[in-house]
Design an enzyme around this catalytic site. Structure first.
Site, PDB file in Angstrom:
ATOM      1  CE  LYS A   1      -8.433   2.866   2.342  1.00  0.00           C
ATOM      2  NZ  LYS A   1      -8.287   2.559   0.937  1.00  0.00           N
TER       3      LYS A   1
ATOM      4  CG  ASP B   1      -6.328   3.731  -2.389  1.00  0.00           C
ATOM      5  OD1 ASP B   1      -6.153   2.977  -1.434  1.00  0.00           O
ATOM      6  OD2 ASP B   1      -6.402   3.376  -3.567  1.00  0.00           O
ATOM      7  CE  LYS B   2       1.046   0.990  -0.661  1.00  0.00           C
ATOM      8  NZ  LYS B   2       1.910   0.442  -1.673  1.00  0.00           N
TER       9      LYS B   2
END
Lengths: 353, 1199
Positions: B804, B414-415
């Site tokens: 995701k 995840d960023k």
């Protein structure tokens, strides 16, 4: 998981070498640099040992004779024919004549060898009662179930010693006669029948039941001998120290062999003039042929063997050491070549990096 | 007894399905509703007893045994044990019974202890007293006696005893604060709201007079979801209906804070509470090593069965001659003779199975389990993975997956919050095309009197000014922030600028950053009180807005709105959201300028939000209100209906401007990603951000490098060409150079020419996933996977969380389109091992789906950490976790598995060979004691210790040289080749032991007194050689000799000798046989036996030594080179400095010149020293703390 979600590790960790996996350690690496000298050294040592073993094995002499009595193999065939059936066969004697051109270096041991006899068969191997053999009176009356079908006699008496091993006790006997001069009389060579069993077996593991009124026979009263035995266990020998369960022949037999071809020690020759070995001359072995082996395709052999520090004649160990030693040296050389050829290359690779 | 009562009871117990209804009706305080209300459906609810324990005192033994024997290995050993008991077998039942008993007992004790702890916790929980209202009085009783419908009072700092609907609180506004630390670990305070119509009931008497029913859904585990409806019967008979949502629900396990007391009505009790439902289902993940272990076990089972079969057949062939079957010296009993031939053969087969069963090692499972359990402590203990700032260390939730950490091929990260700090800073805003850039907030230090505004161009004029203020108000109002005015709150996010103790709390850091940013511009959000939002405007006057509606944020709409009524009676809708979700709804405003600015900001890696508004007239608002009310009332599909309503309301907006917020990269994130890529791990960044923002971050964190060729698969591109063309073009590009890629795999430095990065957005991805009518979707998917496989980095932007990983809704006919990206990769044909790392609740699905889920203990709460297999404080810790711990664990456990099989081949193969020499009579070669103790004591400890402390390469080397990781990926040490090598080594060693001893014993004596050895000496010789060989083989494989290794290894050999001396030295009175008496000692008294032992051990170890040396010399793997270097390094330390370490010392040397990266780096470095490029301006702006125009020009505006 408990309801209170206690978080593990949410505290400052201990800073010890162990928890940080930084214990001081020796980090050896099996590189060619170490392995090479190791191989050469091991190779040389092994070859040296091998040579020693080989010559020491070669120095041992053995003399063996197959007295099974298969047709046309000697005078024992008569007995073999006669005792074709199951034990007990009729007592029969035969003889083996041989002559020694020179001194048979002593000390000389007399072995008998049986082939195709599966003392290591599981059912055979368990068919004994160690408690009975250790002289426990209760076990004398009630032998272990493993002894079946040699647990109770037909009359319902407990068999002592029970079991298949005891029942199949080797019962050939040998006597050695020496003819010093040609046409001279044969003189009996004394065979020492003691010290053929393990000291611990004879003195600790095997015990006679407590004497009753000083008599071993009474102690065994109410038991039957194994079916194949012509006489009860307390009459195995006239020597009171060598009869009953502590008879040396019996003890030797009860130590079951590992392989279907096996030898067992019969006697040592170390008395009188024969301490140094058997002098040259003609010999005769009188064999009382009792033990039937042809029914299971077995053989019986008699062996005279001398003994060195490493036991009997066995070239295997010496040869194996020699072979492994030379293999070590050979691979050492191969590795040396590889080492020299590839070392440079590896160095270059590393330089590139 | 009354007949009807019986009937009701019967119906209750037997109705089963009929009784099962979608919703439950609860009478608050057990008061029947006035007649005329809906028919009452009697339902039985459980009491409030919590049972987390698995066993009771009575059922522990049967149930635990049942549980344990459900494991296939335990069951197998049980069967073997039973067979041994029933038939006449060669080995005593003790040999397999004792180890099994040991294993079962140890496990039972462990589980029993854990269950005892659970019992204790349950009891404490169930017996704690609870206040509740009975006939208007406060009564205390035990928590477990609580029933659905009871009215409960909870005081401050107490934990809610069950799931409650919040009726009223001691606070006037009907709110209360709650922490859910023990539920999901979030320690921040959350506000819950009492039901509007009941919040006035403050005293026990009042509340007792409440007449209401609650309808709500049946319990479900989602903590954040609740739909229900309350009917309040006032004096007039018409009930008032109110919707209930999760904001009205107080969950069991949460704690009341900052509120004196509250009243609530129990709706879910005991095992039906959301907390209980949450703890029940947790799927088990299995590691790749475990899978290979099971495969190997099956192979060995086949070997075992075939060995037994071969021996059985040979036995009957051999016995066909009667003199062999029953020689005169070994006759059978009558009953044996009469036994059926087939029965005999079957019994023999079983006996052989029993004889050889040790080939499947019972102790392996125990050892593996212990290794995993103790091994996981090294992660928790690791000081380098402890974060000083947060005081958090790594947490291991599943120790079963330790070795999987060494196998990762794909990392999905995840960023926000994972790669970045999730520490937002307001960077700039753009109102109507005028850009405002702050300077002085680079390092988070904000200056005291920053109230002035500077902007980029000349003054915006009156209408501009109006818009500007509207924009600031919009930001001030459009959020869900709460203000905490006391300092006691945990985890404060202080507004540094205010100087007062004003703390904003929000689940979204962006909002806080925005509100704090606007505060510096003169607009301060003060509080939300009684549905009025108060803001302090530039003139220090308080403006009050009535908050009418909140259209809350969701990740599908990607925007949120508020509807407020100003003091002057105007109604505004303010909407804030991602540009892509705002622009389509906009009908007015300077869209082009703002879009350009948004894109510019995005390229710099800033997170952008657009702000729009619309004015509503009263009639319009009424319509909106009704629409929302209807949607909120719905019991079914409430979410969907709400979403539809929101969609209807949020349109025809007027664009105001955009904001840009910076989220700095986490410390060493770039270093970590670089290391992971060097380790051959493909890193995928999944984010909801704009493509440009995400790409800039990816450059900054070195996911993409200067020489990375970027491939784009975005909606924009697909609009130009068809998806088909784009896909195949890309795959062509990639495949053209794939030849070069494979070669590159071997060089340690992957910074080679052909380095591809792929950028894909959510829309394009769902296009690829979507099944086409002609069924060609799988084809697209294949092409897509092929492209991905050849890209070292992939960036997925604009992802919806469900994309995701689709793990919710496990409907059996789930369409292929539902595949999440993690699942897609996981199920692709190579079945790579995937790791997902994230910090937020939206990453949970991905974390659960991936083979290994790692949670970052982030600012968005602990949801991710709680659901993960491993939780770490920072992204940078992933490097050590994978490259060091994972690598070591994998090497350790694979050696453990292989070694166990090897040593049991060594153990059992001689037995097999011996059958050929004992007439296939199942005679054992070794004594019972040896059979029993071989695996549990003679050879168990060294391998256990090895598997805990071995370091084939030092920790520093592993960290310095990530490429070493490539040596173990794809289960390299448990491949068939390796497995066969070990098995053959075992067979070879067994041959050496057996035939070595055979030739030694053949026809001769080996003692100097001429006496003869028997079969037990033969077995003991083989066994002695074996124990030594097997232990020394492990010594050869040990690279890291601590004192413990020396102690355990040599100690276990010494123990063997000591045990043998003792075992053979005494006539054991409890044994019925004395077969081993003096056997060992007699053997040692023979010189040749010693020589044979030395020889046989040497011969057995020789091939392995040879293979090691030659392989190292001829085909050294990277690991072996590293070992070599290590040794040399120790020798001449100063001479050699590997390049890799140099590089890691100066990471900046390899940085590409991406603009955003420079920005980021400057921000970092400015902490220590002023960077030359921005330095001058930075210092300037520090001296004159004010907003500066970006491109120079005189400061203007009214500062």
């Amino acid at each position: 998981m408990t309801w209170s979600a206690a978080a593990r590790g949410a505290h400052q960790p201990d800073n010890t070498a162990f928890t940080q996996q930084r214990l001081p350690a020796w980090q050896p690496l099996l590189s060619a640099g170490i392995a090479l000298p190791l191989f050469f050294c091991a190779g040389l040592a092994f070859i040296g040992l091998g040579l020693g073993l080989y010559y020491s094995s070669n120095g041992i002499t053995e003399l063996e004779y197959d007295y099974t009595g298969n047709p046309g193999t000697g005078n024992c065939s008569v007995c073999a024919e006669a005792g074709q059936g199951r034990a007990p066969p009729p007592t029969c004697s035969c003889a083996w004549y041989f002559s020694l051109p020179e001194l048979f270096q002593g000390p000389v041991y007399l072995y008998y060898e049986l082939t195709n006899f599966y003392q290591n068969n599981r059912r055979y191997g368990v068919s004994r009662d160690d408690e009975q053999l250790s002289g426990l009176p209760s076990a004398l009356r009630q032998p272990a179930n493993e002894c079946a079908p040699y647990q109770f006699s037909a009359a319902g008496l407990p068999i002592a010693p029970c079991g298949a091993i005891a029942n199949s006790l080797f019962n050939d006997s040998f006597s050695l006669w020496h003819q010093r001069q040609p046409d001279g009389p044969y003189v009996e060579v004394q065979l020492d029948r003691t010290g053929i069993a393990w000291w611990t077996d004879y003195h600790v593991k095997f015990r006679n039941p407590p004497l009753v009124n000083g008599s071993l026979a009474l102690a065994f009263q109410g038991t039957a001998p194994p079916p194949n035995w012509p006489r009860p266990v307390y009459e195995l020998s006239s020597d009171p120290n060598n009869t009953g369960f502590t008879n040396q022949d019996f003890v030797v037999w009860m130590r079951t062999a590992a392989l279907p071809t096996f030898r067992k020690l019969y006697a040592r020759i170390r008395q009188g003039n024969y301490t140094a070995g058997l002098p040259r001359g003609a010999y005769r072995v009188n064999i009382t042929y009792n033990y039937p082996v042809r029914s299971f395709d077995g053989h019986k052999r008699l062996i005279f063997s001398s003994i060195s520090w490493m036991g009997g004649k066995n070239p295997f160990l010496g040869i194996a050491y020699l072979v492994v030693g030379s293999l070590c040296i050979l691979t050492g050389f191969v590795m040396l070549v590889v080492y020299i050829r590839y070392q440079d290359q590896n160095d270059e690779d590393e330089d590139e990096q | 007894m009354d007949c009807s009562l019986v009937r009701t009871l019967v119906r209750r117990y037997c109705a089963g399905e009929e009784n099962w209804v979608d919703s439950r009706t609860i009478y608050v305080g057990h008061r029947e509703p006035p007649p005329g209300a809906d028919a009452y459906i009697p339902q039985r609810y459980p009491d409030n007893r919590i049972v987390s324990s698995k066993y009771t005192f009575w059922n522990f033994i049967p149930k635990n045994l049942f549980e344990q024997f459900r494991r296939i290995a335990n069951f197998y050993f049980l069967i073997i044990f039973l067979v041994q008991l029933i038939i006449d077998t060669p080995t005593s039942p003790v040999t397999s019974g004792l180890p099994l008993f040991f294993v079962i007992t140890v496990t039972a004790i462990k589980q029993g202890y854990e269950d005892w702890l659970r019992h204790k916790a349950d009891n404490a929980m169930n017996q704690c007293s609870v206040h509740f209202i009975q006939h208007g009085k406060l009564v205390r009783k035990q928590s477990r006696k609580l029933r659905v419908g009871d009215i409960v009072m909870v005081k401050e700092d107490e934990t809610f005893p069950c799931d409650l609907v919040f009726l009223s609180s001691s606070r006037g506004d009907g709110t209360c604060h709650v922490t859910t630390a023990s539920l999901d670990g979030e320690s921040s305070h959350k506000t819950h709201y009492a039901v509007q119509d009941t919040k006035g009931f403050h005293t026990e008497e009042d509340i007792d007079g409440l007449h209401a029913t609650i309808e709500c859904e049946q319990p479900q585990p989602d903590l954040y979801k609740f739909v229900g409806r309350i009917n309040v019967y006032n004096d007039l008979n018409d009930p008032v209906v109110r919707p209930l949502g999760s904001e009205n629900l107080l969950l069991r396990g949460a704690t009341l804070k900052n509120t004196e007391k509250i009243f609530g009505v129990a709706i879910y009790t005991g095992m039906e509470t959301k907390m209980a439902l949450n703890y029940q289902s947790k799927s088990q993940k299995r590691s790749a090593v475990e899978k290979s272990m099971n495969v190997f076990l099956i192979v060995y089972l086949c070997i075992l069965i075939s060995k037994a079969l071969i021996n059985t057949v040979l036995k009957y062939v051999w016995q066909s001659e009667p003199f062999r079957d029953e020689p005169w010296y070994n006759q059978k009993t009558e009953s044996e003779r009469q036994r059926n031939l087939f029965l005999r053969a079957f019994t023999d087969f079983l006996a052989f199975m029993v004889l050889f069963n040790y080939i499947i090692p019972v102790s392996m499972y125990v050892t593996v389990e212990m290794q995993k359990f103790f091994g996981s402590y090294f992660i928790t203990w690791d000081e380098e993975m402890f974060d000083e700032d947060t005081g958090e260390g790594p947490v291991v939730n599943t120790s079963d997956l330790n070795e999987e950490l060494g196998q990762v091929e794909y990392v999905f990260t995840d960023k926000t919050g994972t790669l970045t700090e999730n520490n937002m800073e307001f960077k700039e805003c753009c109102i109507e095309g005028h850009v405002y850039v702050p300077h002085a907030v680079c390092n988070g230090q904000v200056l005291p009197d920053a109230s002035g505004i500077d902007m980029i161009d000349s003054s915006p004029g009156v209408s501009g000014r109006e818009r500007e203020e509207l924009f600031f108000r919009a930001i001030c109002l459009c959020h869900t922030i709460q203000v905490k005015d006391d300092d006691e709150v945990d985890g404060p996010r202080k507004s540094p600028d205010s100087g007062k103790s004003c703390v904003y709390i929000s689940s979204s850091p962006d909002e806080v950053a925005l509100v704090e940013g606007v505060q510096r511009l003169g607009f301060t959000f003060l509080r939300l009180k009684n549905n009025y939002m108060e803001i302090l405007n530039r003139d220090n006057a308080i403006e009050r807005f009535e908050l009418l509606e909140i259209l809350s944020f969701d990740s599908v709409r990607r925007r949120m709105s508020v509807i407020v009524k100003s003091a002057t009676g105007e109604i505004y809708l303010f909407c804030k959201g991602a540009d892509s979700s705002i622009f389509p709804q906009v009908i007015e405003g300077r869209v082009d300028q703002i879009r350009a600015r948004v894109e510019h900001s995005a390229v710099e890696g800033l997170r952008t939000l657009c702000v729009a508004y619309k004015r509503l007239i009263q009639e319009e608002y009424e319509g909106v209100r009704k629409l929302l009310q209807a949607a909120k009332m719905a019991l079914q599909d409430r979410e969907k209906k709400l979403a539809e309503a929101y969609e209807q309301i949020e349109k025809d907006l007027i664009l105001l401007g955009a904001t840009a917020v910076e989220d700095r990269l986490q410390e060493k994130a770039a270093d970590t990603i670089e290391a992971l890529q060097k380790a051959g791990i493909k890193v995928w960044v999944l984010t909801g951000d704009k493509m440009e923002t995400a790409a800039a971050t990816c450059y900054a964190c070195k996911l993409f490098r200067r020489n990375t060729q970027l491939l784009e698969l975005t909606t924009k591109k697909i609009e130009e060409q068809s998806l088909h063309d784009v896909l195949f073009e890309l795959s062509k590009t990639v495949l053209r150079c794939s030849g070069g890629l494979t070669r590159d795999n071997f060089s340690g430095l992957s910074a080679d020419v052909h380095d591809y990065g792929l950028i894909i957005d959510g829309a394009a991805l769902s296009l690829i996933m979507k099944p086409q009518e002609d069924g060609s979707s799988s084809n697209y998917r294949e092409v897509f996977l092929e492209i991905c496989r050849n890209c070292s980095a992939v960036l997925c932007c604009r992802m919806a969380p469900l994309q995701k990983a689709q793990v919710h809704a496990p409907c059996p006919l789930s369409l292929a389109s539902d595949w999440g990206i993690v699942k897609l990769i996981k199920l692709s044909k190579e079945h790579p091992i995937t790791l997902a790392i994230g910090d937020g609740a939206n990453d949970v699905s991905m974390i659960l789906e991936a083979h290994v889920g790692v949670g970052v203990v982030g600012k968005e709460g602990r949801q991710a950490a709680r659901n993960s297999d491993y939780a770490i404080p920072k992204f940078k810790h992933l490097k050590k976790m994978l490259l060091v711990h994972g690598h070591l664990y994998y090497v350790r456990i694979s050696e453990l598995v292989q070694y166990f099989f090897y040593k049991n081949v060594c153990f059992i193969f001689p037995q097999f060979l011996y059958q050929f020499f004992c007439g296939f009579s199942q005679q054992t070669l070794y004594d019972t004691a040896y059979l029993t103790l071989y695996n549990i004591s003679f050879t168990s400890l060294p391998i256990l210790l090895y598997s805990l402390v071995e370091q084939h390469v030092g920790i520093d080397t592993l960290r310095r040289d990530p490429s070493l990781y490539r040596d173990v990926t794809k289960n390299a040490l448990l491949r068939w080749r390796v497995f066969i090598y070990w098995t053959f080594l075992g067979v070879f060693d067994a041959l050496v032991f057996f035939f070595g001893a055979y030739f030694m014993f053949e026809n001769t004596t080996v003692t100097s007194n001429g006496q003869i050895f028997g079969n037990w000496t033969f077995g003991t010789l083989v066994f002695t050689v074996m124990v030594f060989t097997v232990t020394l083989k492990l010594a050869l494989d040990t690279h890291y000799w601590t004192w413990m290794n020396h102690f355990v290894l040599w100690g276990s050999l010494l123990f063997y000798v000591a045990f043998s001396l003792l075992w053979g030295g005494v006539v054991w009175p409890f044994l019925s046989y004395q077969r081993m008496y003096y056997v060992f000692i007699q053997m040692l008294s023979s010189g040749p036996a010693w020589l044979a032992i030395v020889l046989l051990i040497t011969v057995s170890l020789l091939p392995d030594v040879l293979k090691k040396v030659l392989c190292q010399q001829l085909w050294p793997s990277a690991t072996e080179r590293a070992q070599n270097t290590c040794v040399r390094w120790q020798d001449h330390l100063p001479e050699l400095t590997p390049l890799a370490s140099l590089q890691s010392l100066h990471p900046s040397a390899a940085w590409p010149g991406s603009h955003s990266e420079q920005v980021t780096s400057l921000c970092w470095e400015s902490k220590e020293h002023e960077a030359p490029a921005h330095g001058a301006r930075l210092s300037l702006s520090r001296r004159h703390p004010s907003w500066k125009p970006c491109f120079g020009g005189p400061p203007s505006g009214d500062g």
